[in-house]
Design a protein around this motif. Structure first.
Motif, PDB file in Angstrom:
ATOM      1  N   ALA A   9      -0.506   0.519   5.648  1.00 34.20           N
ATOM      2  CA  ALA A   9       0.494   1.118   4.753  1.00 34.20           C
ATOM      3  C   ALA A   9      -0.175   1.994   3.705  1.00 34.20           C
ATOM      4  O   ALA A   9       0.319   3.079   3.358  1.00 34.20           O
ATOM      5  CB  ALA A   9       1.319   0.018   4.090  1.00 34.20           C
ATOM      6  N   GLU A  10      -1.312   1.538   3.189  1.00 33.25           N
ATOM      7  CA  GLU A  10      -2.050   2.329   2.208  1.00 33.25           C
ATOM      8  C   GLU A  10      -2.577   3.616   2.831  1.00 33.25           C
ATOM      9  O   GLU A  10      -2.578   4.680   2.202  1.00 33.25           O
ATOM     10  CB  GLU A  10      -3.210   1.496   1.637  1.00 33.25           C
ATOM     11  N   LYS A  11      -3.026   3.520   4.103  1.00 28.74           N
ATOM     12  CA  LYS A  11      -3.532   4.707   4.798  1.00 28.74           C
ATOM     13  C   LYS A  11      -2.411   5.714   5.008  1.00 28.74           C
ATOM     14  O   LYS A  11      -2.584   6.935   4.822  1.00 28.74           O
ATOM     15  CB  LYS A  11      -4.135   4.311   6.146  1.00 28.74           C
ATOM     16  N   THR A  12      -1.225   5.205   5.392  1.00 24.16           N
ATOM     17  CA  THR A  12      -0.066   6.083   5.604  1.00 24.16           C
ATOM     18  C   THR A  12       0.337   6.791   4.306  1.00 24.16           C
ATOM     19  O   THR A  12       0.780   7.951   4.314  1.00 24.16           O
ATOM     20  CB  THR A  12       1.120   5.269   6.146  1.00 24.16           C
ATOM     21  N   ALA A  13       0.138   6.075   3.203  1.00 28.22           N
ATOM     22  CA  ALA A  13       0.489   6.644   1.898  1.00 28.22           C
ATOM     23  C   ALA A  13      -0.570   7.622   1.400  1.00 28.22           C
ATOM     24  O   ALA A  13      -0.415   8.195   0.306  1.00 28.22           O
ATOM     25  CB  ALA A  13       0.684   5.521   0.893  1.00 28.22           C
ATOM     26  N   GLY A  14      -1.636   7.780   2.174  1.00 29.22           N
ATOM     27  CA  GLY A  14      -2.671   8.738   1.812  1.00 29.22           C
ATOM     28  C   GLY A  14      -3.784   8.192   0.963  1.00 29.22           C
ATOM     29  O   GLY A  14      -4.613   8.953   0.450  1.00 29.22           O
ATOM     30  N   HIS A  15      -3.839   6.852   0.810  1.00 34.26           N
ATOM     31  CA  HIS A  15      -4.898   6.248   0.017  1.00 34.26           C
ATOM     32  C   HIS A  15      -6.169   6.058   0.856  1.00 34.26           C
ATOM     33  O   HIS A  15      -6.133   6.024   2.085  1.00 34.26           O
ATOM     34  CB  HIS A  15      -4.436   4.910  -0.560  1.00 34.26           C
ATOM     35  N   ASN A  16      -7.274   5.889   0.185  1.00 34.24           N
ATOM     36  CA  ASN A  16      -8.572   5.771   0.840  1.00 34.24           C
ATOM     37  C   ASN A  16      -8.712   4.405   1.509  1.00 34.24           C
ATOM     38  O   ASN A  16      -8.605   3.354   0.854  1.00 34.24           O
ATOM     39  CB  ASN A  16      -9.686   5.975  -0.201  1.00 34.24           C
ATOM     40  N   VAL A  17      -8.953   4.428   2.844  1.00 34.27           N
ATOM     41  CA  VAL A  17      -9.064   3.173   3.599  1.00 34.27           C
ATOM     42  C   VAL A  17     -10.289   2.387   3.163  1.00 34.27           C
ATOM     43  O   VAL A  17     -10.245   1.156   3.011  1.00 34.27           O
ATOM     44  CB  VAL A  17      -9.113   3.468   5.110  1.00 34.27           C
ATOM     45  N   LYS A  18     -11.406   3.053   2.961  1.00 32.05           N
ATOM     46  CA  LYS A  18     -12.638   2.366   2.570  1.00 32.05           C
ATOM     47  C   LYS A  18     -12.445   1.614   1.268  1.00 32.05           C
ATOM     48  O   LYS A  18     -12.832   0.441   1.144  1.00 32.05           O
ATOM     49  CB  LYS A  18     -13.769   3.376   2.430  1.00 32.05           C
ATOM     50  N   ARG A  19     -11.841   2.295   0.280  1.00 30.87           N
ATOM     51  CA  ARG A  19     -11.619   1.660  -1.017  1.00 30.87           C
ATOM     52  C   ARG A  19     -10.639   0.499  -0.909  1.00 30.87           C
ATOM     53  O   ARG A  19     -10.821  -0.557  -1.539  1.00 30.87           O
ATOM     54  CB  ARG A  19     -11.094   2.708  -2.009  1.00 30.87           C
ATOM     55  N   THR A  20      -9.609   0.664  -0.099  1.00 31.36           N
ATOM     56  CA  THR A  20      -8.623  -0.408   0.090  1.00 31.36           C
ATOM     57  C   THR A  20      -9.275  -1.637   0.687  1.00 31.36           C
ATOM     58  O   THR A  20      -9.027  -2.776   0.260  1.00 31.36           O
ATOM     59  CB  THR A  20      -7.473   0.074   0.992  1.00 31.36           C
TER      60      THR A  20
END
Length: 209
Positions: A9-20
């Motif tokens: 969901a975070e990736k879809t929202a455009g957030h950084n996967v590594k940081r998540t």
């Protein structure tokens, strides 16, 4: 708890996967492996180790726990840590057998008076002297509900059990009950020999004798 949907969901929202993944303390490699359906190197190695662990566990007839399984794998040259072995065993539902701590049945009473050994350490069978010398002892039996204590009275001459009782405790009434069942047999006095455990040197048993 599976946090991969949250990472997705975070990736879809455009957030950084590594940081998540760092914030959630999960493996980024595992996330991508799950996302693509292709197992990562660690998952592949876990599967291989699980097969080896299962083989060692079966060879031990299900008795080995994680420490002994880990030691067996190390002897075979496997590169793995003990915690990893424990984790994989839990996931595979493999457990070892632990020896139960054996209870003490003979606990001397320092206040008990010393009694003479009328048997004189002679425990040889003699069928001409039935019901003249008995000896008593307590043993323990492991059950699924805990320890079961068995008190027996044995005729030294014949080696036969002439009285017995069981209980889930080691109080004096256990040996008293065993002696009561034996006392129904002889019509003449009998020498009763036992160790110096507090149950056998108690006042209650002395009155029964």
């Amino acid at each position: 708890m599976n946090v991969h949907p949250f990472v997705e969901a975070e990736k879809t929202a455009g957030h950084n996967v590594k940081r998540t993944c760092e914030l959630l303390k999960v493996s980024r490699t595992a996330y991508y492996a799950r996302r693509t359906g292709i197992p990562g190197p660690r998952a592949v190695r876990d599967a291989e180790l699980t097969e080896q662990i299962t083989a060692v566990h079966q060879q031990s007839r299900g008795t080995y726990g994680a420490p002994r399984v880990h030691a067996a794998l190390k002897r075979k040259g496997a590169d793995c840590g003990r915690r990893r072995v424990a984790r994989l065993m839990r996931q595979a539902g493999l457990t070892g057998r632990h020896r139960r701590r054996q209870p003490r049945t003979t606990i001397p009473d320092p206040r008990a008076s010393t009694r003479p050994d009328l048997v004189l350490r002679d425990f040889q069978p003699d069928f001409s002297a039935l019901d003249t010398r008995w000896c008593g002892d307590i043993t323990y039996i492991a059950t699924s509900e805990g320890w079961l204590y068995l008190a027996t009275v044995i005729d030294i001459a014949s080696r036969r059990v002439v009285g017995w009782a069981t209980a889930d405790h080691l109080r004096t009434e256990l040996v008293a009950d065993a002696l009561r069942t034996a006392c129904r047999r002889p019509a003449s006095p009998v020498i009763f020999h036992s160790d110096r455990g507090c149950q056998y040197t108690s006042r209650e048993l002395a009155l029964l004798r």
